[in-house]
Design an enzyme around this catalytic site. Structure first.
Site, PDB file in Angstrom:
ATOM      1  N   ASN A  88       0.642  -1.208   0.065  1.00  0.00           N
ATOM      2  CA  ASN A  88      -0.144  -0.024   0.028  1.00  0.00           C
ATOM      3  C   ASN A  88       0.714   1.091  -0.049  1.00  0.00           C
ATOM      4  O   ASN A  88       0.286   2.283  -0.353  1.00  0.00           O
ATOM      5  CB  ASN A  88      -0.875   0.096   1.340  1.00  0.00           C
ATOM      6  CG  ASN A  88      -1.493   1.520   1.535  1.00  0.00           C
ATOM      7  OD1 ASN A  88      -2.368   1.608   1.077  1.00  0.00           O
ATOM      8  ND2 ASN A  88      -0.744   2.039   2.597  1.00  0.00           N
ATOM      9  N   SER A 140      -3.972   2.650  -8.365  1.00  0.00           N
ATOM     10  CA  SER A 140      -4.955   3.945  -8.706  1.00  0.00           C
ATOM     11  C   SER A 140      -5.620   4.054  -9.816  1.00  0.00           C
ATOM     12  O   SER A 140      -5.015   3.490 -10.895  1.00  0.00           O
ATOM     13  CB  SER A 140      -3.684   5.036  -8.492  1.00  0.00           C
ATOM     14  OG  SER A 140      -4.380   6.361  -8.989  1.00  0.00           O
ATOM     15  N   TYR A 153       3.808   9.059 -11.381  1.00  0.00           N
ATOM     16  CA  TYR A 153       2.774   8.192 -10.625  1.00  0.00           C
ATOM     17  C   TYR A 153       2.170   7.476 -11.411  1.00  0.00           C
ATOM     18  O   TYR A 153       1.990   6.174 -11.085  1.00  0.00           O
ATOM     19  CB  TYR A 153       1.761   9.377  -9.770  1.00  0.00           C
ATOM     20  CG  TYR A 153       0.854   8.661  -8.807  1.00  0.00           C
ATOM     21  CD1 TYR A 153       1.423   8.224  -7.819  1.00  0.00           C
ATOM     22  CD2 TYR A 153      -0.363   8.631  -9.238  1.00  0.00           C
ATOM     23  CE1 TYR A 153       0.450   7.742  -6.655  1.00  0.00           C
ATOM     24  CE2 TYR A 153      -1.298   8.044  -8.413  1.00  0.00           C
ATOM     25  CZ  TYR A 153      -0.799   7.672  -6.763  1.00  0.00           C
ATOM     26  OH  TYR A 153      -1.803   7.185  -6.025  1.00  0.00           O
ATOM     27  N   LYS A 157       1.658   3.260 -11.251  1.00  0.00           N
ATOM     28  CA  LYS A 157       0.703   2.646 -10.725  1.00  0.00           C
ATOM     29  C   LYS A 157       0.039   1.559 -12.034  1.00  0.00           C
ATOM     30  O   LYS A 157      -0.598   0.891 -11.831  1.00  0.00           O
ATOM     31  CB  LYS A 157      -0.500   3.808 -10.598  1.00  0.00           C
ATOM     32  CG  LYS A 157      -0.155   4.464  -9.320  1.00  0.00           C
ATOM     33  CD  LYS A 157      -0.142   3.421  -8.166  1.00  0.00           C
ATOM     34  CE  LYS A 157      -0.254   4.198  -6.707  1.00  0.00           C
ATOM     35  NZ  LYS A 157      -0.075   3.351  -5.794  1.00  0.00           N
TER      36      LYS A 157
HETATM   37  N1  LIG Z   1      -5.517   8.759  -1.030  1.00  0.00           N
HETATM   38  C1  LIG Z   1      -6.042   8.913  -2.625  1.00  0.00           C
HETATM   39  O1  LIG Z   1      -6.848   9.606  -2.924  1.00  0.00           O
HETATM   40  C2  LIG Z   1      -5.443   7.734  -3.448  1.00  0.00           C
HETATM   41  C3  LIG Z   1      -5.929   7.482  -4.696  1.00  0.00           C
HETATM   42  C4  LIG Z   1      -5.417   6.391  -5.344  1.00  0.00           C
HETATM   43  C5  LIG Z   1      -4.514   5.577  -4.787  1.00  0.00           C
HETATM   44  N2  LIG Z   1      -4.018   5.849  -3.681  1.00  0.00           N
HETATM   45  C6  LIG Z   1      -2.906   5.000  -3.430  1.00  0.00           C
HETATM   46  O2  LIG Z   1      -3.112   4.497  -1.858  1.00  0.00           O
HETATM   47  C7  LIG Z   1      -2.164   4.290  -1.153  1.00  0.00           C
HETATM   48  C8  LIG Z   1      -2.012   4.905   0.243  1.00  0.00           C
HETATM   49  O3  LIG Z   1      -2.435   6.125  -0.159  1.00  0.00           O
HETATM   50  P1  LIG Z   1      -2.973   7.223   1.165  1.00  0.00           P
HETATM   51  O4  LIG Z   1      -3.522   8.411   0.405  1.00  0.00           O
HETATM   52  O5  LIG Z   1      -3.366   6.393   2.217  1.00  0.00           O
HETATM   53  O6  LIG Z   1      -1.269   7.685   1.621  1.00  0.00           O
HETATM   54  P2  LIG Z   1      -0.650   8.610   2.657  1.00  0.00           P
HETATM   55  O7  LIG Z   1       0.118   9.504   2.229  1.00  0.00           O
HETATM   56  O8  LIG Z   1      -2.005   9.034   3.524  1.00  0.00           O
HETATM   57  O9  LIG Z   1      -0.148   7.455   3.532  1.00  0.00           O
HETATM   58  C9  LIG Z   1       1.020   6.664   3.201  1.00  0.00           C
HETATM   59  C10 LIG Z   1       1.684   6.173   4.010  1.00  0.00           C
HETATM   60  O10 LIG Z   1       2.864   5.347   3.687  1.00  0.00           O
HETATM   61  C11 LIG Z   1       4.017   5.773   4.000  1.00  0.00           C
HETATM   62  N3  LIG Z   1       5.454   5.672   3.306  1.00  0.00           N
HETATM   63  C12 LIG Z   1       5.287   6.534   2.229  1.00  0.00           C
HETATM   64  N4  LIG Z   1       6.452   6.329   1.740  1.00  0.00           N
HETATM   65  C13 LIG Z   1       7.302   5.320   2.485  1.00  0.00           C
HETATM   66  C14 LIG Z   1       8.425   4.816   2.506  1.00  0.00           C
HETATM   67  N5  LIG Z   1       9.294   5.070   1.400  1.00  0.00           N
HETATM   68  N6  LIG Z   1       8.719   3.966   3.472  1.00  0.00           N
HETATM   69  C15 LIG Z   1       7.962   3.522   4.380  1.00  0.00           C
HETATM   70  N7  LIG Z   1       6.657   4.122   4.386  1.00  0.00           N
HETATM   71  C16 LIG Z   1       6.307   5.048   3.463  1.00  0.00           C
HETATM   72  C17 LIG Z   1       3.812   7.047   4.756  1.00  0.00           C
HETATM   73  O11 LIG Z   1       4.698   7.501   5.854  1.00  0.00           O
HETATM   74  C18 LIG Z   1       2.316   6.967   5.118  1.00  0.00           C
HETATM   75  O12 LIG Z   1       2.111   6.272   6.341  1.00  0.00           O
HETATM   76  C19 LIG Z   1      -0.828   4.701  -2.035  1.00  0.00           C
HETATM   77  O13 LIG Z   1      -0.198   3.822  -2.668  1.00  0.00           O
HETATM   78  C20 LIG Z   1      -1.422   5.782  -2.885  1.00  0.00           C
HETATM   79  O14 LIG Z   1      -0.836   5.948  -3.948  1.00  0.00           O
HETATM   80  C21 LIG Z   1      -4.339   6.973  -2.840  1.00  0.00           C
END
Ligand SMILES: NC(=O)c1ccc[n+]([C@@H]2O[C@H](COP(=O)([O-])OP(=O)(O)OC[C@H]3O[C@@H](n4cnc5c(N)ncnc54)[C@H](O)[C@@H]3O)[C@@H](O)[C@H]2O)c1
Length: 246
Positions: A88, A140, A153, A157
């Site tokens: 994730n 995504s 990105y 993805k």
């Molecule tokens: N939120 C959205 O709208 C959305 C939409 C599509 C896809 N996503 C995908 O869902 C996933 C989670 O998204 P989110 O919005 O919850 O993200 P977020 O940024 O709120 O949380 C991501 C978490 O990953 C951790 N992280 C990031 N890089 C890291 C690294 N190098 N090593 C260890 N930990 C790391 C961060 O510390 C954080 O706790 C991601 O892959 C994101 O691309 C999110």
């Protein structure tokens, strides 16, 4: 739907969708291995799921440090069979093809493709030997639509979707399913703090359900794909997007 008796490894578990997965999986009986680079948020989540009566191991690391990742993953393997893997963790380095720097491009490919591949290589053999396993990769909708100003990105993805489908074909005979979920706009701390309101409004206007997702709505789908109930689903790229981009 129970995840009792399973151990799930979730990356990026400190907040957002990863945190929601940790809490949802714990509520369904799974024990957890949680990775994140943020010590404060990770320890809060570890405490929260511990209070729910689950066994939890958590490690603070930058996942893109692949040597350290392998070392920590080897340590995690010692606690028992990790038979659910949720890739994730993610971050974005926005930019057009003209502006994106190679370093940022490679960092984004690393966290979204190379890190999941590394963890799959570490944990898939155990799942295959056990004859049961679940891998869920968080992609995504940009992985299928592309995104203006999101060249790294979107490429990454899309890459994780290709990896998902390929691994699914390799290990289906061994009882291991591999799927991707494609969230739309989801209310996570990063989206709340970093995305411009006008950009969010445009996406919501193009989302038939007319709102963004709560992280739990994505986590529920991931938990379903991790469960026995999803036993005949593999190799899919499932939008969880309120109808956006489908
Ligand atoms: N939120 C959205 O709208 C959305 C939409 C599509 C896809 N996503 C995908 O869902 C996933 C989670 O998204 P989110 O919005 O919850 O993200 P977020 O940024 O709120 O949380 C991501 C978490 O990953 C951790 N992280 C990031 N890089 C890291 C690294 N190098 N090593 C260890 N930990 C790391 C961060 O510390 C954080 O706790 C991601 O892959 C994101 O691309 C999110």
């Amino acid at each position: 739907m129970s995840l009792d008796g399973h151990i799930a490894l979730i990356t990026g578990a400190g907040q957002g969708i990863g945190r929601a997965c940790a809490v949802t999986f714990a509520s369904k009986g799974a024990n957890l291995v949680l990775f994140d680079k943020n010590p404060e948020t990770l320890s809060k989540v570890a405490h929260e799921v511990g209070e729910m009566g689950r066994k939890v191991m958590s490690d603070v690391l930058d996942l893109t440090n692949l040597e350290r990742l392998q070392e920590v993953a080897r340590k995690a393997r010692k606690i028992g069979l990790i038979d659910i893997l949720v890739n994730n963790a993610g971050f974005d380095r926005p930019g057009t093809t003209a502006k994106i720097e190679k370093k940022g491009f490679e960092e984004v490919l690393s966290i979204h493709v190379t890190v999941p591949l590394t963890l799959i290589q570490m944990f898939l053999p155990g799942m295959r030997a056990a004859g049961w396993g679940r891998i869920i990769n968080v992609s995504s909708v940009y992985g299928i639509t592309g995104g203006k100003g999101e060249v790294a990105y979107s490429t990454a993805k899309a890459g994780i979707i290709g990896l998902t489908k390929s691994v699914a074909k390799e290990c289906g005979q061994d009882g291991v399913t591999v799927n991707a979920v494609l969230p739309g706009l989801t209310r996570t701390p990063t989206i709340e703090t970093s995305m411009a309101e006008r950009y969010k409004k445009t996406i919501i206007a193009n989302t038939p359900l007319g709102r963004m997702a709560e992280p739990e709505e994505v986590a529920n789908v991931i938990a379903f794909l991790a469960s026995d109930e999803a036993s005949f689903i593999t190799g899919i790229a499932l939008p969880v997007s309120g109808g956006w981009a489908v």
